[in-house]
Design a protein around this motif. Structure first.
Motif, PDB file in Angstrom:
ATOM      1  N   GLY A  59       0.805  -1.225   0.000  1.00 42.12           N
ATOM      2  CA  GLY A  59       0.000   0.000   0.000  1.00 42.12           C
ATOM      3  C   GLY A  59       0.837   1.274   0.000  1.00 42.12           C
ATOM      4  N   GLY A  60       2.126   1.175   0.335  1.00 43.17           N
ATOM      5  CA  GLY A  60       2.970   2.362   0.389  1.00 43.17           C
ATOM      6  C   GLY A  60       3.628   2.677  -0.943  1.00 43.17           C
ATOM      7  N   ARG A  61       3.423   1.815  -1.942  1.00 44.15           N
ATOM      8  CA  ARG A  61       4.000   2.059  -3.265  1.00 44.15           C
ATOM      9  C   ARG A  61       2.899   2.573  -4.170  1.00 44.15           C
ATOM     10  N   ARG A  62       3.248   3.615  -4.936  1.00 51.55           N
ATOM     11  CA  ARG A  62       2.156   4.346  -5.573  1.00 51.55           C
ATOM     12  C   ARG A  62       1.356   3.550  -6.606  1.00 51.55           C
ATOM     13  N   LEU A  63       2.030   2.827  -7.456  1.00 51.50           N
ATOM     14  CA  LEU A  63       1.243   2.079  -8.459  1.00 51.50           C
ATOM     15  C   LEU A  63       0.372   1.021  -7.795  1.00 51.50           C
ATOM     16  N   ALA A  82       5.833   7.248   3.156  1.00 51.87           N
ATOM     17  CA  ALA A  82       4.996   7.144   1.956  1.00 51.87           C
ATOM     18  C   ALA A  82       3.692   7.922   2.106  1.00 51.87           C
ATOM     19  N   VAL A  83       3.396   8.404   3.312  1.00 52.27           N
ATOM     20  CA  VAL A  83       2.100   9.069   3.527  1.00 52.27           C
ATOM     21  C   VAL A  83       1.956  10.285   2.612  1.00 52.27           C
ATOM     22  N   GLY A  84       2.984  11.129   2.580  1.00 49.87           N
ATOM     23  CA  GLY A  84       2.925  12.332   1.727  1.00 49.87           C
ATOM     24  C   GLY A  84       2.707  11.978   0.263  1.00 49.87           C
ATOM     25  N   PRO A  85       3.577  11.136  -0.314  1.00 46.50           N
ATOM     26  CA  PRO A  85       3.410  10.778  -1.720  1.00 46.50           C
ATOM     27  C   PRO A  85       2.049  10.153  -2.043  1.00 46.50           C
ATOM     28  N   ILE A  86       1.531   9.339  -1.147  1.00 41.05           N
ATOM     29  CA  ILE A  86       0.227   8.696  -1.438  1.00 41.05           C
ATOM     30  C   ILE A  86      -0.900   9.725  -1.350  1.00 41.05           C
ATOM     31  N   GLU A 122      -0.862  12.604 -15.523  1.00 31.94           N
ATOM     32  CA  GLU A 122       0.180  13.328 -14.785  1.00 31.94           C
ATOM     33  C   GLU A 122       0.213  12.965 -13.303  1.00 31.94           C
ATOM     34  N   ILE A 123       0.031  11.699 -13.064  1.00 36.17           N
ATOM     35  CA  ILE A 123       0.126  11.210 -11.684  1.00 36.17           C
ATOM     36  C   ILE A 123       1.508  10.577 -11.517  1.00 36.17           C
ATOM     37  N   GLU A 124       2.274  11.081 -10.562  1.00 39.55           N
ATOM     38  CA  GLU A 124       3.609  10.492 -10.350  1.00 39.55           C
ATOM     39  C   GLU A 124       3.464   9.142  -9.692  1.00 39.55           C
TER      40      GLU A 124
END
Ligand code: PEP
Ligand code: MG
Length: 758
Positions: free
Chosen positions: A688-692, A711-715, A754-756
């Motif tokens: 769950g902490g990895r964006r894809l 990973a909270v910020g990036p997610i 445009e989603i990182e």
């Protein structure tokens, strides 16, 4: 250890003392040394190789062809002798030919010898030679014999330095390998980037005198040094930077246990009795410990041994009157600290504002020092080989611990690119920090719960820093992992209370102990090992806790007491069948009844949940869900069981993808089965902490993730760019008619919006 070997070792030292005190010139002394060792250890061969013009040259031998003396030469790293010098390590082989580094030198006539043992001769941290013995009959030399060789190597080092047998320049001889750019790889222990200059943790204590003149005086010196070291440790324990209580206190307690260890001081005293100075005795016992450490397979035990080594270094510095480490010597502002290993207390001595990173030759994920470094937010790269031969004090270093790399003496273009990336990552971090108070709503207005995983008191600071919605998984076993003994109830209560205090209004889901599998604790290790051939599928987690009911009862009491007057969330790991949940809950109910009878203040509400990590549980959700408040999917374990692929096996690490149709269909079935049950459902594994992966989880219906704090910020950032209807439709399409590479499909989908995603 045989008495004969011990007597031989004593004889060697006595005779060496005579030779060293004699007026013979250095070469004659070397010739005598090989005779003495050979005779005393009943070895047909004893040889001394010394570094000359960058090559290891045979300087003296008993047993090999004398015509090879000053003729046989080998490079550092070449053959067994070269390997010992290169790795600065001891070899003890019953069958030399079986070793991959073995090389045969015909001029020496060594073909008839089977066994081989060799130790490095060390001067100023570099191997300047090798002392070795060989024997016709295959045999492994005894510990005490290896110790005798190590002691002799120390004596030789002193002789070599005094007689100027090796060129100082030679000892420092730098190859292009040692002056040009180098990239070292290692294991990511604490993620992050750091740039700065190399500082060796320990300006080395040079042992200038090996043989004691007055044994009683040496004994007194060690005695006083032990006293002083114990005082220092006690003082550290009471003023640890992270406050009193908690994991660090427990870590220091382990430390203290060693400082007062009678066995250790006895071994040092025995070495002094054999004729060594205090410094040499400490060093020899330490060398021996190091060698043992290499042979130990159990990483947890090895970590404890590192603590002992840490203390040994401290003792050596005290006895030599060199009290300071780099921590006390005007640390530069951009320090990348280099050490073989560090003890937690040693790391705590550093000014964390000046510490930009740490590189260790050893270290493991569960080492105490790593736990402390994570709390200090300092990136750490571990298990880096050839540190001493590659990095010099003051070298520029770019540390990318996340990628498991350190670039030494980088070229200007490389440094420039790194600094640009570093600046970007800092900007990113700042941008994520600004999302702290922003609630993660999707574009279509759905609120996603982004919680964080934690396990230590210090992790709780991240809750406020990231603005996570709470702690979705508090791994209570971490307290057990960093303790030398089973944590008592009061300790557990104190931790849980502190964690709840730190969380304030936000929920914390405490997972009951998940010991076993890859998380073995020394005080239960033998029990676990005795039962399990396959610990991941063995007697672990709830299975263990239900049988060791005392363990569970104590934890239940501690949690109930800590949550008095507030909400308590309890989650059971590795539930395989619903009755296990019932049995675990019954332990809590029983403790609750007890506290009620005692008229103690009880938790205001208790929510019970389970982890879904065992696939079988998914088939009985209709029976389980009515019992639960929440269900959390542990994808780390679940996927290892779905694919029958050990999560700790590096060979399988990249073989199965979380973004596989099998996993995602399975997870979708679970979320669909729970719909309408009123049970909150989420994912708390690394996935769950990895964006894809998070994107996929949201696309199949998950609305709660509990992830690693960084990973909270990036997610959160990603969530705000998603339209769930669009994402769900895409996922449904891919899962109905699977693309060959779902990862690629998802990445393209994200890119188009445009989603990182990495
Ligand atoms: C999991 O298995 O996914 C999980 C979160 O638990 P752990 O990693 O602690 O086994
Ligand atoms: Mg698990």
């Amino acid at each position: 250890m045989s008495a004969a070997a011990a007597a031989a070792a004593r004889r060697i030292l006595t005779r060496l003392t005579g030779v060293m005190a004699s007026r013979l010139h250095a070469q004659a002394k070397l010739d005598q040394v090989v005779e003495i060792i050979g005779e005393c250890l009943s070895s047909e061969v004893c040889s001394i190789y010394l570094l000359r013009d960058g090559m290891l040259e045979l300087f003296a031998t008993r047993g090999l062809n004398q015509s090879a003396v000053h003729v046989t030469r080998m490079g550092v790293g070449e053959g067994l002798v070269g390997a010992i010098a290169k790795k600065i390590e001891t070899l003890n082989l019953a069958e030399a030919k079986a070793h991959p580094d073995f090389q045969y030198r015909p001029e020496t006539g060594e073909e008839k010898f089977h066994s081989f043992a060799g130790v490095p001769i060390i001067h100023r941290e570099r191997a300047v030679g090798v002392l070795c013995v060989q024997h016709v009959e295959p045999r492994r030399y005894e510990d005490v014999e290896i110790e005798a060789l190590q002691t002799t190597a120390m004596v030789l080092s002193e002789l070599i330095a005094n007689a100027e047998l090796i060129d100082e320049e030679d000892a420092r001889a730098l190859t292009p390998e040692q002056t040009g750019p180098q990239t070292l790889s290692g294991l990511t222990l604490v993620k992050g980037l750091g740039a700065g200059h190399a500082v060796y943790h320990q300006p080395r204590v040079e042992i200038t005198q090996v043989m004691a003149e007055d044994t009683e005086a040496e004994r007194q010196r060690v005695y006083r040094a032990f006293d002083k070291m114990r005082e220092q440790i006690d003082a550290l324990a009471s003023q640890a930077e992270f406050g009193v209580g908690g994991e660090h206190e427990e870590v220091l307690e382990t430390y203290k246990m060693f400082a007062y260890d009678e066995g250790w001081s006895r071994r040092i005293n025995e070495a002094i009795d054999s004729g060594l100075t205090a410094e040499a005795a400490i060093e020899r016992v330490q060398q021996h410990t190091r060698m043992r450490m290499r042979e130990i397979d159990d990483p947890l035990l090895a970590d404890r041994m590192h603590d002992l080594e840490d203390l040994s270094n401290r003792l050596l510095r005290i006895v030599a009157g060199q009290v300071g480490t780099a921590a006390s010597q005007g640390l530069r502002r951009d320090t990348i600290l280099i050490a073989r290993n560090l003890g937690p207390a040693e790391l705590l001595e550093y000014d964390k504002r000046r510490l930009k990173g740490v590189i260790l030759e050893e270290g493991s994920l569960t080492a105490h020092v790593v736990i402390v470094a994570r709390a200090m937010n300092v990136p750490v790269l571990g298990r880096v080989k050839n540190v001493r031969t590659t990095i010099r004090e003051g070298d520029e270093i770019l540390l990318d611990a996340s990628a498991g790399q350190a670039i030494i003496r980088p070229l200007p273009q490389v440094a420039e690119a790194f600094h640009a990336r570093f600046a970007k990552s800092r900007e990113k971090q700042a941008a994520y920090a600004s999302l702290r108070d922003v609630e993660p709503f999707t574009r279509c207005g759905t609120r996603i719960q982004v919680m964080m995983n934690a396990g230590l008191r210090d992790d709780m600071a991240m809750l406020a820093m990231t603005g996570a919605d709470g702690v979705g998984l508090f791994r209570t076993e971490f307290q057990f992992l960093v303790s030398a003994t089973l944590p008592q109830r009061e300790r557990q209560t104190r931790l849980y209370r502190d964690v709840l205090d730190a969380a304030g209004d936000k929920p914390v889901i405490f997972r009951t102990v998940d010991i076993g599998g890859d998380k073995s604790v020394p005080y239960l290790a033998s029990e676990i090992a005795a039962q399990d051939e396959n610990p991941a599928m063995g007697w672990r987690a709830l299975r263990l806790a239900l049988e060791r009911e005392g363990l569970m009862k104590v934890q239940a009491r501690a949690l109930l007491e800590a949550a008095a007057g507030r909400a308590l969330h309890v989650m059971f790991p590795m539930v395989s069948e619903p009755w296990e949940f019932d049995a675990a809950k019954a332990v809590f109910d029983e403790q609750l009844a007890f506290l009620r009878r005692q008229k103690k203040l009880l938790p205001e509400r208790i929510h019970f949940g389970a982890m879904l990590e065992v696939p079988a549980l998914a088939e009985v959700l209709d029976l389980l869900l009515p019992k639960l408040s929440f269900l959390s999917i542990g994808t780390n374990d679940l996927t290892q069981f779905l694919f029958a692929a050990d999560r700790a096996n590096p060979k399988l690490a990249e073989r199965y993808d979380w973004l596989s149709v099998a996993i995602l269909r399975f997870l979708r079935r679970v979320v669909e089965a729970s719909r309408g049950s009123g049970v909150e459902i989420g994912v708390c594994g690394e996935m769950g902490g990895r964006r894809l992966e998070a994107l996929a989880l949201l696309g199949i219906g998950y609305r709660r993730l509990s992830i690693t704090p960084t990973a909270v910020g990036p997610i959160k950032e990603m969530v705000r760019k998603i339209d769930l209807a669009e994402l769900s439709a895409a996922m449904a399409g891919w899962l109905a008619d699977p693309a060959t590479n779902l990862r690629r499909e998802l990445a393209a989908w994200a890119e188009a919006r445009e989603i990182e995603y990495d």
